[in-house]
Design a protein around this motif. Structure first.
Motif, mmCIF file in Angstrom:
data_model
loop_
_atom_site.group_PDB
_atom_site.id
_atom_site.type_symbol
_atom_site.label_atom_id
_atom_site.label_comp_id
_atom_site.label_asym_id
_atom_site.label_seq_id
_atom_site.Cartn_x
_atom_site.Cartn_y
_atom_site.Cartn_z
ATOM 1 N N THR A 47 -11.451 -14.515 30.007
ATOM 2 C CA THR A 47 -10.997 -13.278 29.359
ATOM 3 C C THR A 47 -10.787 -12.176 30.374
ATOM 4 N N ASN A 48 -11.658 -12.109 31.383
ATOM 5 C CA ASN A 48 -11.631 -11.019 32.352
ATOM 6 C C ASN A 48 -11.147 -11.505 33.715
ATOM 7 N N PRO A 49 -9.947 -11.117 34.143
ATOM 8 C CA PRO A 49 -9.449 -11.543 35.458
ATOM 9 C C PRO A 49 -9.983 -10.698 36.608
ATOM 10 N N THR A 50 -10.727 -9.625 36.324
ATOM 11 C CA THR A 50 -11.238 -8.742 37.369
ATOM 12 C C THR A 50 -12.708 -9.044 37.645
ATOM 13 N N ASN A 51 -13.286 -8.300 38.590
ATOM 14 C CA ASN A 51 -14.692 -8.509 38.959
ATOM 15 C C ASN A 51 -15.655 -7.650 38.156
ATOM 16 N N GLU A 52 -15.137 -6.708 37.345
ATOM 17 C CA GLU A 52 -16.023 -5.851 36.563
ATOM 18 C C GLU A 52 -16.514 -6.583 35.320
ATOM 19 N N SER A 53 -17.462 -5.967 34.613
ATOM 20 C CA SER A 53 -18.034 -6.600 33.428
ATOM 21 C C SER A 53 -16.974 -6.751 32.345
ATOM 22 N N VAL A 54 -17.151 -7.776 31.501
ATOM 23 C CA VAL A 54 -16.177 -8.035 30.437
ATOM 24 C C VAL A 54 -16.051 -6.857 29.472
ATOM 25 N N PRO A 55 -17.154 -6.250 28.985
ATOM 26 C CA PRO A 55 -16.991 -5.111 28.074
ATOM 27 C C PRO A 55 -16.220 -3.943 28.699
ATOM 28 N N MET A 56 -16.513 -3.633 29.971
ATOM 29 C CA MET A 56 -15.814 -2.528 30.626
ATOM 30 C C MET A 56 -14.331 -2.844 30.777
ATOM 31 N N TYR A 57 -14.011 -4.082 31.138
ATOM 32 C CA TYR A 57 -12.612 -4.485 31.275
ATOM 33 C C TYR A 57 -11.878 -4.369 29.943
ATOM 34 N N LEU A 58 -12.504 -4.853 28.863
ATOM 35 C CA LEU A 58 -11.861 -4.835 27.554
ATOM 36 C C LEU A 58 -11.588 -3.410 27.076
ATOM 37 N N VAL A 59 -12.563 -2.515 27.249
ATOM 38 C CA VAL A 59 -12.389 -1.132 26.799
ATOM 39 C C VAL A 59 -11.242 -0.468 27.552
ATOM 40 N N LYS A 60 -11.190 -0.636 28.862
ATOM 41 C CA LYS A 60 -10.134 0.001 29.651
ATOM 42 C C LYS A 60 -8.755 -0.583 29.351
ATOM 43 N N GLU A 61 -8.678 -1.897 29.123
ATOM 44 C CA GLU A 61 -7.401 -2.517 28.813
ATOM 45 C C GLU A 61 -6.907 -2.118 27.428
ATOM 46 N N LEU A 62 -7.815 -2.136 26.446
ATOM 47 C CA LEU A 62 -7.416 -1.808 25.084
ATOM 48 C C LEU A 62 -6.952 -0.360 24.945
#
Length: 541
Positions: free
Chosen positions: A296-311
């Protein structure tokens, strides 16, 4: 009050808009399944504690906590908070919304199908038709040559298929078997749209990508292209109100899927998880990301942080507020969203976060219905004790005071959270109430059913928001949408060789009363056609 904390958003709308929206959903969701009672947007704050780690603290642990020195509190990692409330000023700039909500690009929406076509564009439908015909060709070798129901499909027929699914969802017939739906005792609308055997064949052949070019490393590849096109259409077609919600939607599915999950708090328990961002006021789904496990997360940051910023990409820089639960919320995320994205957040936070001062954690010594506040720069932390030895901890970058409701004894932050946290839950509830989902073992098809439900809800919002006249209920919207999608195909069936009974049923559904002379007589036999043409030619000789 909280409702006035954000400005520049509501003033551009009808003052009775919120009341009108509430009326839409009260009318259309009156028979919602009781399983959703716990996820209602008006849950009491006591229920929040069920979603937070219920960590208990003994009296001796409470005595070991560091004492306040000059109003300074520190978390386990040394993060410093102040117990002193900041000086009050006028509305902070971070709470002034700069973009007006509503339909973007001045789109014209007259009929229900106009709103739906904004989201399910011809590009998406052509993609489905192309790959469905490829599958029909592959499966065609299994049937005898000339089999009546085995032939390629087109745009008109696929629209009719989707219209049939929407009508079945509105009538709550999606759970019925195909035989029950198309039986002589069933509704005539299904038989008027297409034969039972063709309906089953098309559902079996529906495909959304090219098998030969599929990316095997991407688990979501079988439906990714049309999904991304659909989400892009949803995002660019609507501007949300001041408050949005990020949460999880679960598409119930018990078949084989590489990223199927279990969520015990959801009615379906097992299924495919979709992380959504919805407007807290109209429940429009602005953006969504499928949860496909580790990929789900192609970056090195946490999955929740990635999802919030992408959404939230589409609302960056607009000073809107995001409400979220404790799986997403963290102090680093709150600081980054405010500093670099110009967005505020309000959310529950897990008790194991090291930035939380020990005195904010549950304790038997804390009086019930009391609150404790802490401030750090533009962060506000609150710990509320709803019951003995329980604490509900929230963080907000939108609030900067110690306001508490004198009647309920709850902090304003918690009351705001309760009023805005139900955006995605209500969206999921609406999808379940009139779902097109039919039992299937193929997860891409299950996901496609979910997309149809999401598109129907978003189109319903676009349609009602764009109309100055009276609004309609969602049930009526879905039935009208289904009929408009299927109408061209039903009209084309009238020119084909079908029984007189079926022809009269189709006319009844379409509301047709005039019958042409040609249709009354029916198609001329081949021999008569030859005689007519011979006589016609001989008249010139």
């Amino acid at each position: 009050m909280t409702a006035l904390r954000h400005t520049g958003c509501d003033s551009a709308l009808d003052p009775d808009f919120e009341k009108t929206v509430l009326q839409w959903y009260n009318e259309s969701e009156s028979d919602v399944d009781d399983n959703f009672a716990e996820s209602d947007g008006e849950d009491k704050v006591e229920e929040l504690s069920e979603h937070i780690d219920d960590t208990s603290s003994e009296d001796d642990e409470f005595e070991e906590r560091p004492l306040q020195r000059d109003g300074i509190l520190k978390g386990k990692n040394g993060f410093a908070w102040s117990s002193r409330e900041p000086a009050k000023t006028r509305t902070p700039s971070r709470n002034i919304v700069v973009k007006v909500p509503g339909i973007k690009n001045a789109r014209v929406v007259i009929r229900e199908i106009d709103a739906w076509a904004i989201l399910f564009t011809p590009t998406i439908l052509n993609e489905i038709i192309t790959h469905t015909n490829e599958e029909i060709e592959r499966q065609g070798v299994k049937y005898q040559p000339g089999t009546k129901y085995v032939h390629p499909t087109d745009n008109v027929e696929i629209n009719a298929l989707l219209g049939l699914l929407y009508i079945a969802g509105a009538r709550k017939d999606a759970h019925l078997s195909v035989q029950q739906m198309f039986s002589s005792q069933g509704p005539q609308i299904y038989r008027c749209i297409m034969p039972e055997i063709r309906f089953k064949f098309l559902l079996n052949c529906l495909r959304f990508d090219d098998k030969e070019k599929r990316n095997r490393e991407d688990k979501f590849s079988p439906i990714r292209q049309i999904w991304e096109d659909f989400i892009e259409n949803c995002t660019k077609s609507y501007s949300p109100h001041c408050y949005v919600t990020i949460d999880e939607q679960l598409l119930g599915f018990r078949g084989k899927c590489p990223f199927r999950v279990y969520i015990g708090s959801k009615p379906d328990k097992y299924g495919i998880k979709v992380v959504c961002m919805c407007d807290s006021r109209t429940y429009y789904m602005i953006s969504a990301i499928p949860y496909i496990g580790k990929n789900t997360n192609p970056t090195n940051e946490s999955v929740p942080m990635y999802l919030v910023k992408e959404l939230s990409k589409s609302i960056h820089g607009t000073n809107r507020n995001i409400t979220m639960d404790n799986w997403f919320t963290s102090v680093p995320l709150a600081k980054e969203m405010l500093s670099s994205k110009d967005l505020t957040i309000v959310g529950t936070i897990r008790h194991n976060k090291r930035e939380i001062p020990p005195s904010f954690l549950p304790s038997k010594n804390k009086p019930v219905l009391t609150s404790e506040f802490a401030f750090s720069d533009k962060l506000t932390l609150v710990s509320f004790t709803p019951k003995r030895n329980q604490s509900v901890i929230l963080i907000s970058t939108m609030h900067a005071d110690k306001n508490v409701n004198e009647v309920s004894k709850k902090p304003e932050i918690i009351e705001f959270y309760n009023s805005t946290k139900g955006g995605v839950d209500t969206f999921d509830q609406m999808a379940h109430n009139y779902t097109v989902f039919r039992k299937t073992r193929r997860w891409p098809l299950r996901y496609f059913y979910g997309m149809l439900d999401q598109a129907a809800i978003n189109a319903f919002v676009l349609y009602n928001v764009s109309r100055n006249a009276s609004k309609i209920t969602r049930n009526k919207f879905l039935q009208s949408l289904g009929l408009q999608l299927a109408k061209p195909w039903m009209e084309s069936r009238l020119s084909k060789k079908i029984s007189g009974k079926l022809q009269s049923e189709i006319r009844e559904v379409l509301g047709l009363t005039h019958i042409s002379e040609e249709e009354q007589l029916g198609p001329a036999p081949k021999k008569l056609k030859y005689i007519y043409s011979t006589l016609y030619m001989s008249s010139f000789t």
